[in-house]
Enzyme design. Sequence first.
Site, PDB file in Angstrom:
ATOM      1  N   PHE B 246       0.885   7.010  12.393  1.00 17.55           N
ATOM      2  CA  PHE B 246       2.098   7.779  12.074  1.00 17.55           C
ATOM      3  C   PHE B 246       3.098   7.810  13.234  1.00 17.55           C
ATOM      4  O   PHE B 246       3.903   8.728  13.330  1.00 17.55           O
ATOM      5  CB  PHE B 246       1.742   9.214  11.662  1.00 17.55           C
ATOM      6  CG  PHE B 246       0.546   9.317  10.764  1.00 17.55           C
ATOM      7  CD1 PHE B 246       0.569   8.731   9.508  1.00 17.55           C
ATOM      8  CD2 PHE B 246      -0.599   9.953  11.182  1.00 17.55           C
ATOM      9  CE1 PHE B 246      -0.537   8.799   8.677  1.00 17.55           C
ATOM     10  CE2 PHE B 246      -1.716  10.010  10.355  1.00 17.55           C
ATOM     11  CZ  PHE B 246      -1.683   9.442   9.104  1.00 17.55           C
ATOM     12  N   THR B 474      -1.310   1.201   5.874  1.00 19.27           N
ATOM     13  CA  THR B 474      -0.254   0.937   4.900  1.00 19.27           C
ATOM     14  C   THR B 474      -0.681  -0.092   3.863  1.00 19.27           C
ATOM     15  O   THR B 474      -0.123  -0.149   2.781  1.00 19.27           O
ATOM     16  CB  THR B 474       0.986   0.387   5.608  1.00 19.27           C
ATOM     17  OG1 THR B 474       0.571  -0.736   6.381  1.00 19.27           O
ATOM     18  CG2 THR B 474       1.591   1.435   6.525  1.00 19.27           C
ATOM     19  N   ARG B 650      11.870  -5.361  -3.108  1.00 17.39           N
ATOM     20  CA  ARG B 650      10.650  -5.937  -3.679  1.00 17.39           C
ATOM     21  C   ARG B 650       9.444  -5.094  -3.265  1.00 17.39           C
ATOM     22  O   ARG B 650       9.257  -4.787  -2.095  1.00 17.39           O
ATOM     23  CB  ARG B 650      10.486  -7.366  -3.159  1.00 17.39           C
ATOM     24  CG  ARG B 650       9.231  -8.050  -3.666  1.00 17.39           C
ATOM     25  CD  ARG B 650       9.197  -9.505  -3.188  1.00 17.39           C
ATOM     26  NE  ARG B 650       7.976 -10.156  -3.606  1.00 17.39           N
ATOM     27  CZ  ARG B 650       7.603 -11.358  -3.151  1.00 17.39           C
ATOM     28  NH1 ARG B 650       8.372 -11.986  -2.274  1.00 17.39           N
ATOM     29  NH2 ARG B 650       6.485 -11.906  -3.573  1.00 17.39           N
ATOM     30  N   ASN B 653       2.974  -4.613  -3.588  1.00 20.25           N
ATOM     31  CA  ASN B 653       1.734  -4.227  -4.276  1.00 20.25           C
ATOM     32  C   ASN B 653       1.952  -2.786  -4.737  1.00 20.25           C
ATOM     33  O   ASN B 653       2.139  -1.893  -3.912  1.00 20.25           O
ATOM     34  CB  ASN B 653       0.563  -4.345  -3.277  1.00 20.25           C
ATOM     35  CG  ASN B 653      -0.764  -3.877  -3.854  1.00 20.25           C
ATOM     36  OD1 ASN B 653      -0.835  -2.863  -4.553  1.00 20.25           O
ATOM     37  ND2 ASN B 653      -1.818  -4.595  -3.548  1.00 20.25           N
ATOM     38  N   GLN B 660       1.450   4.896  -0.219  1.00 26.02           N
ATOM     39  CA  GLN B 660       2.303   5.251   0.920  1.00 26.02           C
ATOM     40  C   GLN B 660       3.277   6.364   0.556  1.00 26.02           C
ATOM     41  O   GLN B 660       3.483   7.311   1.308  1.00 26.02           O
ATOM     42  CB  GLN B 660       3.105   4.022   1.372  1.00 26.02           C
ATOM     43  CG  GLN B 660       2.292   3.032   2.153  1.00 26.02           C
ATOM     44  CD  GLN B 660       1.764   3.650   3.425  1.00 26.02           C
ATOM     45  OE1 GLN B 660       2.515   4.012   4.310  1.00 26.02           O
ATOM     46  NE2 GLN B 660       0.467   3.814   3.504  1.00 26.02           N
ATOM     47  N   GLY B 724      10.711  -1.953   2.712  1.00 25.39           N
ATOM     48  CA  GLY B 724       9.782  -1.131   3.505  1.00 25.39           C
ATOM     49  C   GLY B 724       9.839   0.300   3.035  1.00 25.39           C
ATOM     50  O   GLY B 724      10.918   0.831   2.758  1.00 25.39           O
ATOM     51  N   GLY B 726       7.046   2.752   4.072  1.00 30.06           N
ATOM     52  CA  GLY B 726       6.032   3.595   4.697  1.00 30.06           C
ATOM     53  C   GLY B 726       6.571   4.937   5.140  1.00 30.06           C
ATOM     54  O   GLY B 726       5.850   5.925   5.173  1.00 30.06           O
ATOM     55  N   GLU B 727       7.826   4.971   5.499  1.00 24.06           N
ATOM     56  CA  GLU B 727       8.384   6.210   6.039  1.00 24.06           C
ATOM     57  C   GLU B 727       9.356   6.895   5.083  1.00 24.06           C
ATOM     58  O   GLU B 727       9.908   7.935   5.392  1.00 24.06           O
ATOM     59  CB  GLU B 727       9.073   5.912   7.377  1.00 24.06           C
ATOM     60  CG  GLU B 727       8.081   5.261   8.314  1.00 24.06           C
ATOM     61  CD  GLU B 727       8.594   5.003   9.709  1.00 24.06           C
ATOM     62  OE1 GLU B 727       8.819   5.979  10.423  1.00 24.06           O
ATOM     63  OE2 GLU B 727       8.782   3.832  10.059  1.00 24.06           O
TER      64      GLU B 727
END
Lengths: 338, 761
Positions: B246, B474, B650, B653, B660, B724, B726-727
């Site tokens: 993190f 992730t 895009r 998965n 996430q 992206g 993750g955040e």
Amino acid sequence: MLPFSYQRAGDIGSAVAAADEAKEIPPTAASVQFIAGGTNMSDYMRLGVNRPSRLVDINRIEDRSLKTIEIGDPEIRLGALVRMSEVEDHPDINRRCPMLAESLKLAASRQIRNMATLGGNVLQRTRCEYFREISWPCNKRDPGSGCAAMEGFNRQHAVLGTSDACIATYHGDFAQALIALDASIDISGRSGKRRIRFAELHHQPGDRPDVETTLRPGEMITAIIVDIPAWAARSRYLKIRDRQSYAFALASTAVAIELDGDIVRQARIGLGGLATVPWRATAAEEALQNKPLTEENAAMAAEAAFAGAQPRQHNAFKIELGKQTLVRALLEVREMRI
Amino acid sequence: MTMNEAAPPAKQNMGDPLRRVDGRLKVTGKASYPADIPVSNLAHGMLVTSGVARGRLKSLHLDAARAVPGVIDIITHETIRGELLAPEFGSSGSTSIGPLHDTKIWHDGQIIALVLAETVEAAREGAMRVVAEYDEEKPSTSFGSQGTETVAAAEASKQFEEDVKAGDFNTAFAAAEVKIDAEYEMPTQHHNPIELFSTTAYWQGEELIVHEPSQNVYGWKAEIARQLKMEPDRVRVVSPYIGGAFGSKGPITPRTAIVAFAARRLGRPVRCVVTRPQAFTTQTYRAETRHHLQIGATREGKITAFKHEGWEVTSRPDPYVVGGTKTTGLMYDYGSVLTKVFLVKADRPTPSYMRSPPETPYVYALENAMDEMAVALNMDPIEFRRVNDAMREPIDGRPFSSRSLMECYDEAAREFGWSKRNPAIGSMRDGDWLIGMGCATAIYPTNIAPCAVRITLTDDGRARIQTASHEIGTGIRTIAAQLAAEELGLDISAVEVEMGDTRLPPAPVAGGSNTTASVSSAIIKACGEIRQKLFHAAVTSNDGPLAGLDPASIALREGKLVTGKVTQDLKDAFKLMGAGVIEQYSEFRPDAASAQAVSNLYKGKMELVSGDKGEKVKYAFGAELVEVRVHRRTREVRVPRIVGAFGAGRIMNTRTARSQLMGGMIWGISSALHEATEFDQRSARVVNRDLQDYLVPVNADIQEVKVILVSETDNDVNPAGVKGLGELGNVGTAAAIASAVSHATGKRIRKLPIRIDGLIG
């Protein structure tokens, strides 16, 4: 961690014989400590709060009475080595006194409750952050060093039963149900057995916050005895905290009511998370007696319960929260279908 | 929850919800984390930390500690002096504070010694017996403490170039028909990954091997080598699995080089596991921030003026900037923008990255203010955002490469049943529970960095991917395997992935949500080159079914080269090349990166191309809608459900993406209701140093969490088309909850966390 020796006691006699009987220090500071579930002891040994040089493991004591739940009417006898989870799962206890079972269910986590014993539970020590971290001054851990919590970050600290030396909260839940029911405990020591009221077990901090209980050096709790009146089926344990589970109470209450129509014949009220010791709100109980259980009367009882409350900088909200918790619990038990 | 929910079906421009390739290893305990690596003849290190926050170490009494059986040695400032270069604050290092390089105490819990012993217990007991004396000075804790120093971020830090602004805010605000003016606060937070911080270091001759959970192995390698005054080639950093990061394992902290030094001095391996309480002061944290916002709008709800000022705590020596005004300043079509960021220097460790470092606090403030403005305008908060949505940013008028914000709001609102919300405060109830509903925007820039990868394809149809990227949970291993399988026409089970080791080709820091985009872009490049080699061999051969055909017409599918109905086995194509294996080493450089970006990557200097750069600005968006319940008497807040919809280009998965985003929203709930590092204001010391008192949600706190992946295609962001995420998930959540609490109770809590304290009485 201080190197320590470990010894297993096979019976109560050898356990208390192994104990340290030094008179001048409170049992919590003795160099020999009993260990049962170890959920509090091992934590505090790692933190350096407890530094025993010898542990006497009492888990294997063969005396069955330490490990059994005996259901009588009205008396229930709980052996001191019974695990918290055994009591919370017991159908008779759930039916006859929901608040007793709930006070255990809402404590810690199931994993901890599978380990922790009832005797250890009532003797659990405060979780005051300044007590737990040994670099702070603390009158309870290091008598005379001062209290860092008094003018520090004291959001979780007690508002009832405090002193100029200590405001550390007694965090246990089970004890609030026990004190409301006026339970007793059996104690064994080298000089024999004795029975005391649970209400006499804990000391308010006064000017000796390091002396936490009336246990004498080397004594061990062997059983908890509770008389459960028939009307205790109308009871509950309400626990308010910062998250839904696995947290200590900001405010909690064990409430049992004998109702005659709308009229309160008897009320039993314990308050948790708010006081330095297990706390019975007798003024609130009296305020309700022979009165209808209305919102107004519940609020009046709550006022009475907190008449002597002493807030500090960060915990003043606990007084209002304590009152609301009690009112909510009283009105919720009123609605219970027995 | 059904399994289907964990594995959402792929919509357009989304990859299938394949299972994590390392999931089984992790849940069965077979994945070895850095502190699990068996090492023989290990010495154990335990840190000793300071009990004061400011002053000087006067003396250290070590005799009692040395007398503990099993204690081998104690490293102090006297041992370190001259042996190690001081840490550097900047690209890879968390701080310039060299804890054992001097006797100065900069903050609470600073490392003052390292006790080395034969066992963990002896080391711990030795550490407990070290007695320190200090020349103590009165410390400054935070905002409002005496003795802090406030400086403009743009002047103090090279990382923060300027305060964004546009138009004439003062005039526009003065003229606005409806205005709000409010202040918000977010407390210090600590990451508290369940895997404790640890360093295991040993020397093999002149080579140093460090096992430590890291989000940036190449950066750490360079910084360790610099501090130990050695060649980077002699340092290897290994971090194959990471148990929660993190951001906390992004920058290297000073402990690592100290442990490596200790291992050299002892001539044997040393492992130091930092205790949970010590992590609160020897690792990094999210700086507490204060925000002042002013918004002016027309009666119809069109914003004309926006001002965001931020104050952020940092250490005395290091100008770490959170700086989220770069994002909040371009989120809506404001008309005029004025921003300013200040640093407040106190006697604290240097803060650093924590999931969505700038966006979490700054968007929390902005989205709260947006909700307050919607209330002031008597508008639905979603409609208010729609009125101010725009496809161009308001500072320079550059277009967003794509922006699905309102699609996200619409999909989330449909799922949530937003139309059933009664806007009147306190109007929705369920018995004794007051119901509130709130919403907020999530936003995160699309960052991209250079990345190298080696892909080895053998003629039996097996592939191996090697890159020093980092699996911080992730799902990058899975995504890398899945993408390579797709690009090379293989089943995912035929692809192996190696990561987290400086012996592998360099990859950027796992931070800023760049990993999937950067690693995927490199894999796409490498696979393209492999295909080209194979196809070239197939079409230029004298015989074979593909001879003379156009290579552009060929694809790799199920272990075969395929064009129309003509196929050739992989093995045969390899034969034509006269090889059994293709080892393809590719370096990806983003278009906007400098010419030196790739060579710098090898030196551990990462160049992250940020989403706010370029002719188009690149951001992922989302909308989070939440329901809260507040008990009318005891005022505890519960979150029975939260719905988030996200558009992030895009989706590689859908399973790992959902995971996430769900985790992000849960952390957002945590940030809203639970988390705060509390300080003793007199001494600038942390009070709640463990997971008993630093609360995060438990299962019982988290009920329905619904993630909607909104279909979005963006070919401008990078070759992978990946934004992206993750955040992204934990941005905005806290504001949505604060708004819902306000809707339920009429109380706007402008300081996190929202607890009973602020709602009762």
